[in-house]
Design an enzyme around this catalytic site. Structure first.
Site, PDB file in Angstrom:
ATOM      1  N   GLU A   1     -12.029   6.983  -5.509  1.00 36.62           N
ATOM      2  CA  GLU A   1     -12.181   6.641  -4.095  1.00 36.62           C
ATOM      3  C   GLU A   1     -13.599   7.016  -3.644  1.00 36.62           C
ATOM      4  OE1 GLU A   1     -10.617   4.976  -0.739  1.00 36.62           O
ATOM      5  OE2 GLU A   1      -9.390   5.358  -2.500  1.00 36.62           O
TER       6      GLU A   1
ATOM      7  N   TYR B   1       3.730   6.142   2.667  1.00 32.76           N
ATOM      8  CA  TYR B   1       2.747   7.223   2.715  1.00 32.76           C
ATOM      9  C   TYR B   1       3.509   8.544   2.727  1.00 32.76           C
ATOM     10  CZ  TYR B   1      -0.647   3.635   3.547  1.00 32.76           C
ATOM     11  OH  TYR B   1      -1.438   2.528   3.392  1.00 32.76           O
TER      12      TYR B   1
ATOM     13  N   ARG C   1       0.838  -1.205   0.000  1.00 31.98           N
ATOM     14  CA  ARG C   1       0.000   0.000   0.000  1.00 31.98           C
ATOM     15  C   ARG C   1       0.865   1.244   0.000  1.00 31.98           C
ATOM     16  NH1 ARG C   1      -5.178   0.496   1.600  1.00 31.98           N
ATOM     17  NH2 ARG C   1      -4.762   2.473   0.565  1.00 31.98           N
TER      18      ARG C   1
ATOM     19  N   CYS D   1      -7.267   2.660 -12.815  1.00 36.33           N
ATOM     20  CA  CYS D   1      -7.603   3.778 -11.942  1.00 36.33           C
ATOM     21  C   CYS D   1      -9.078   3.712 -11.581  1.00 36.33           C
ATOM     22  CB  CYS D   1      -7.335   5.115 -12.641  1.00 36.33           C
ATOM     23  SG  CYS D   1      -5.616   5.396 -13.070  1.00 36.33           S
TER      24      CYS D   1
ATOM     25  N   ARG E   1       3.231   4.607 -16.362  1.00 38.73           N
ATOM     26  CA  ARG E   1       3.679   4.415 -17.746  1.00 38.73           C
ATOM     27  C   ARG E   1       4.919   5.255 -18.028  1.00 38.73           C
ATOM     28  NH1 ARG E   1      -1.864   4.444 -18.501  1.00 38.73           N
ATOM     29  NH2 ARG E   1      -1.911   6.499 -19.482  1.00 38.73           N
TER      30      ARG E   1
ATOM     31  N   ARG F   1      -4.242   6.948  -3.816  1.00 35.10           N
ATOM     32  CA  ARG F   1      -3.853   5.721  -3.116  1.00 35.10           C
ATOM     33  C   ARG F   1      -3.414   4.679  -4.144  1.00 35.10           C
ATOM     34  NH1 ARG F   1      -7.995   8.003  -0.145  1.00 35.10           N
ATOM     35  NH2 ARG F   1      -7.748   7.946   2.120  1.00 35.10           N
TER      36      ARG F   1
ATOM     37  N   ARG G   1      -2.526   5.672   7.662  1.00 39.55           N
ATOM     38  CA  ARG G   1      -2.466   4.312   8.196  1.00 39.55           C
ATOM     39  C   ARG G   1      -1.296   4.166   9.151  1.00 39.55           C
ATOM     40  NH1 ARG G   1      -5.070   0.013   5.711  1.00 39.55           N
ATOM     41  NH2 ARG G   1      -4.432  -0.956   7.633  1.00 39.55           N
TER      42      ARG G   1
END
Length: 123
Positions: A80, A110, A10, A77, A66, A92, A118
């Protein structure tokens, strides 16, 4: 003999402004850090899922992948969920890859204002 597993990593970052070049720079930075912090080689990548909050309109985050030479990796994609109080202008990433490492050894990444998303995960 080491066992290879499919693992998922993540990561997230935020934007200061919704502009194409800024978005691409932040996502390239995030992807590069995710790969380097975890010793992931391009050939081990399986796929990458990007999500963006509904206030991001300037570019598809997959374009940054890319630009880094990941055009042969399946990329997708999505938007959210639009949750009240959610972190704005946030991208994210969920990266799937093959590895001999243990899940507990992963370093989730992050950046920017996403650092506090998180705090329960190892970094």
């Amino acid at each position: 003999m080491p066992t290879t597993s499919v693992l998922a990593l993540r990561g997230a970052t935020t934007l200061d402004r919704d502009e194409k070049e800024h978005l691409l720079e932040r996502v390239r930075e995030l992807l590069t850090e995710m790969l380097e912090a975890n010793g992931i080689d391009h050939e081990h990548l399986i796929s990458i899922l990007f999500t963006a909050t509904p206030d991001v309109h300037s570019a598809f985050p997959a374009l940054a992948a890319r630009q880094l030479g990941m055009g042969d990796v399946p990329l997708i994609c999505a938007q959210e969920l639009d949750i009240v109080g959610a972190k704005p202008q946030c991208i994210r990433v969920l990266m799937q890859f093959n590895s001999e490492r243990a899940r507990a050894d992963l370093h989730h990444v992050y950046l920017q204002d996403a650092r506090d998303l998180r705090d329960d995960l190892p970094t």
